[in-house]
Design a protein around this motif. Structure first.
Motif, PDB file in Angstrom:
ATOM      1  N   UNK A 288      11.716  -6.462   1.044  1.00 53.15           N
ATOM      2  CA  UNK A 288      10.127  -6.703  -0.110  1.00 53.15           C
ATOM      3  C   UNK A 288      10.722  -6.628  -1.478  1.00 53.15           C
ATOM      4  N   UNK A 289       9.254  -6.808  -2.362  1.00 55.22           N
ATOM      5  CA  UNK A 289       9.388  -5.655  -3.784  1.00 55.22           C
ATOM      6  C   UNK A 289       8.683  -4.598  -3.039  1.00 55.22           C
ATOM      7  N   UNK A 293       9.685   3.419   1.449  1.00 54.45           N
ATOM      8  CA  UNK A 293       8.666   4.247   2.523  1.00 54.45           C
ATOM      9  C   UNK A 293       7.507   3.000   2.861  1.00 54.45           C
ATOM     10  N   UNK A 294       7.151   2.430   1.820  1.00 49.04           N
ATOM     11  CA  UNK A 294       5.710   1.241   2.393  1.00 49.04           C
ATOM     12  C   UNK A 294       5.878   0.013   3.535  1.00 49.04           C
ATOM     13  N   UNK A 301       4.228  -0.538  12.268  1.00 50.88           N
ATOM     14  CA  UNK A 301       2.981  -1.051  11.986  1.00 50.88           C
ATOM     15  C   UNK A 301       2.891  -2.591  13.043  1.00 50.88           C
ATOM     16  N   UNK A 302       3.404  -3.375  12.504  1.00 49.49           N
ATOM     17  CA  UNK A 302       3.752  -5.109  13.198  1.00 49.49           C
ATOM     18  C   UNK A 302       4.272  -4.626  14.667  1.00 49.49           C
ATOM     19  N   UNK A 303       5.760  -4.196  14.184  1.00 51.39           N
ATOM     20  CA  UNK A 303       6.331  -4.284  15.998  1.00 51.39           C
ATOM     21  C   UNK A 303       5.571  -3.032  17.006  1.00 51.39           C
ATOM     22  N   UNK A 316      -1.220  -1.227   0.352  1.00 55.59           N
ATOM     23  CA  UNK A 316      -0.418  -0.508  -0.648  1.00 55.59           C
ATOM     24  C   UNK A 316       0.280  -0.455  -1.492  1.00 55.59           C
ATOM     25  N   UNK A 317       0.749  -1.684  -0.340  1.00 54.10           N
ATOM     26  CA  UNK A 317       2.043  -2.462  -0.977  1.00 54.10           C
ATOM     27  C   UNK A 317       1.926  -3.192  -1.992  1.00 54.10           C
TER      28      UNK A 317
END
Length: 653
Positions: A288-289, A293-294, A301-303, A316-317
């Motif tokens: 991703x962009x 760390x993000x 969190x997803x898993x 935050x991202x």
């Protein structure tokens, strides 16, 4: 009711304050961006629109997320799918008295059971074949819009199946099957079936298992391939970018590094890649962009299904890329919406501004009529206050759409139906300043209520969508479209006043003061509407010359705008040269209103042809024609009544 309004008013104030606030430590998942149907919108909007698209109703907000996380199998026995058409339900063998059905019974009727499957196909395939024939003169056509390999041909008056795929729902279409032997085709069944196919296909993809690389890697290792060779093989056969792009279409909340502006589903976070050092699979690295760390926080969190941690990571991202440009064109650039815009859109779907607008307008009409019979000025002031509150809610609704979409709110039927009554109510205040007559406000509320109720109760597109390319001009949207659509407001207004005037002439013939007071209001509404319609139509020709290379081509929309202009000019001239009086003017205002309604609705929803295809739709034809018949019957009855009363008056002299 008052307590409920106070609650919503406090919510409105809190949300308005919240729209401008940013807290990178705590984010609301419902306000985060997701790419859906070509536009970035908050999860709340995506959830509402997706559930309407899937089920034709809105279950609980968390329903879509639970479907996404758990898969569809847990919900297959819940009655989620709404089907309204009785004919379609009969063809499927479902109860015509029920509107909600579960996936299992629909799947059985539409895909598995041969009798009901073919009952639907006998309407669907001939209709699609005839639609395809308009662009293909051959008698044998592959219906690719339904499925690859589905070939049919016309034999006399019948449609014959030549070949069909073996998978559901086409497995019952055997070679040589005649689909419509002497039977009439019901286009409603065909349209409902096509829509249901799309809904079921999308539903079935929730929880669909992705191909695992583990058994493939195990086979390669058993064949003694080195880690380097396995890496090259996997990249050739299963390119990582393709796997990410094909991870799913739901909850596309992750921006890719490249290509810019491409977002992928959260399911991509669960992908694994081959680690050549250990010879094992490991979680996919950052694509991703966002910073590493993000991305790691989002992935964890997803898993672990930690929704708040996921929201904080995504928020935050996104804070690091909001308002940045992701695509540039020769005359336009696209940028990511700000968090404030996303919060505003989330609020738009949270607060029932439309319903409160209708409530205030309806209350004001009731109070105006009550004040008329009671001759009470205090009740009149309450009615005026209700109209003002309704206008405030109505204005807020339009202002939010303008702020979110960054354009005038007149690019589709939903927006014009919202805009027309707003102009009608707003203009009634200006008319009051000149004529000191509250009947204009009553008329404007009578214009607003049925149109806004129509928006609230029908399945007309409620989404905040990007403007279509042909309308992508702020200048012409303001100059041409606002003028044309604004003219509809004044014509509907004078049409409503015309009905009130006909009532006065037909039932209060001896007391014509009321009708006389309406006459200048009707006439001036006609003046303003015509002054907007004719220049707006001519300016539309200038825009057409710029966009399509010709000023005028008798397109149905252009033709009916011209016809409507002529109708109003005709009645205005008859009145100005004293060929008709107040009754004739009221009569003409209603005839003109019918021509404007056809220009607005009929061209788009009944004719459905021409270059103005961005406004096309379907549905409501029966109710429209019923309204036209009733209205012209009212006109005829009023004319007969007026002539009878007039002849009696003459005889009395």
């Amino acid at each position: 009711m008052k307590l409920q309004f106070v609650k919503y008013l406090l919510l409105f104030i809190c949300m308005t304050t919240h729209i401008g606030a940013t807290n990178i430590n705590q984010f609301d998942f419902q306000e985060l961006p997701v790419l859906y149907q070509g536009r970035f919108r908050p999860v709340k909007a995506y959830t509402i629109l997706s559930q309407l698209d899937l089920f034709h109703k809105s279950p609980k907000e968390e329903m879509l997320w639970n479907l996404f996380v758990s898969g569809h199998s847990s919900f297959d026995k819940q009655s989620l799918f709404k089907i309204d058409s009785s004919a379609f339900k009969t063809a499927l063998g479902l109860s015509s008295k029920t509107t909600l059905f579960n996936y299992e019974e629909i799947n059985q009727a539409l895909f598995q059971r041969a009798e009901t499957n073919l009952a639907v196909m006998r309407h669907l395939i001939p209709k699609i074949y005839r639609d395809a024939q308009s662009n293909n003169k051959s008698t044998s056509i592959e219906l690719t819009s339904l499925s690859q390999g589905l070939w049919v041909k016309q034999q006399g008056k019948n449609i014959l199946v030549m070949s069909a795929p073996k998978q559901a729902p086409w497995q019952h279409l055997t070679e040589g099957l005649i689909l419509n032997a002497g039977e009439s085709i019901d286009p409603q069944i065909a349209d409902e079936a096509l829509d249901l196919f799309k809904r079921l296909d999308r539903y079935a993809k929730f929880g669909q298992e992705r191909q695992s690389l583990a058994p493939i890697i195990q086979t390669l290792q058993n064949n003694h391939l080195t880690s380097q060779e396995i890496t090259l093989f996997l990249e050739e056969k299963f390119p990582l970018l393709n796997r990410v792009l094909e991870s799913g279409n739901e909850f596309q909340m992750l921006p890719l590094k490249t290509p810019k502006g491409t977002w992928v589903s959260l399911t991509a976070l669960g992908l694994q890649v081959f680690d050549s050092k250990t010879g094992l699979l490991k979680p996919i690295p950052n694509f991703t962009l966002y910073s590493d760390s993000i991305f790691k926080n989002i992935q964890e969190a997803y898993l672990t299904n930690d929704l708040q941690k996921l929201a904080n990571g995504l928020g935050e991202g996104y804070s690091s890329i909001e308002n940045t440009i992701y695509r540039k064109g020769s005359d336009k650039q696209l940028s990511y919406p700000s968090l404030q815009h996303l919060r505003a859109e989330s609020f738009y779907y949270s607060f029932p501004l439309l319903e409160w607008t209708v409530f205030f307008y309806a209350s004001s009409i009731f109070c105006f009529f009550l004040a008329y019979f009671l001759k009470n000025t205090r009740v009149t002031k309450i009615a005026l206050g209700g109209t003002i509150l309704g206008l405030i809610c109505h204005t807020s609704l339009l202002a939010l759409r303008c702020y979110i979409l960054q354009r005038p709110p007149v690019s589709n039927m939903f927006e014009t139906v919202l805009y027309v009554p707003w102009i009608a109510v707003l203009s009634s205040f200006f008319f009051y300043q000149f004529f000191r007559n509250y009947v204009m406000m009553v008329g404007s509320c009578l214009v607003a209520i049925p149109l806004l109720v129509l928006l609230s109760t029908t399945r007309m597109n409620i989404g905040l969508e990007n403007v279509q390319a042909v309308l992508d001009s702020q200048y012409w949207l303001i100059i041409h479209v606002l003028m044309i659509v604004g003219s509809y407001s004044f014509f509907l207004l004078c049409g409503i006043l015309g009905h009130l005037s006909l009532y006065a002439y037909s039932f209060q013939f001896t007391n014509r003061d009321w009708a006389k007071k309406l006459e200048p209001l009707i006439l001036n509404s006609m003046y303003v509407g015509t002054a907007l319609l004719i220049p707006g139509t001519l300016l539309g020709g200038v825009w057409a010359a710029e966009s399509w290379g010709r000023f005028w081509d008798w397109d149905p929309k252009e033709s009916w705008a011209f016809i409507s202009s002529c109708v109003y000019i005709f009645w205005i001239h008859l009145h100005r040269f004293n060929h008709i009086g107040g009754f004739g003017l009221a009569f003409g205002s209603i005839v003109g209103m019918q021509s404007i309604i056809f220009t607005w609705y009929g061209v788009n929803y009944i004719l459905g042809t021409g270059l103005h295809s961005y406004g096309f739709g379907s549905g409501g034809n029966f109710y429209y024609f019923l309204f036209v018949v009733i209205d012209f019957c009212v006109l005829g009855a009023a004319a007969l009544r007026y002539m009878q009363l007039k002849s009696r008056t003459l005889k009395s002299f």
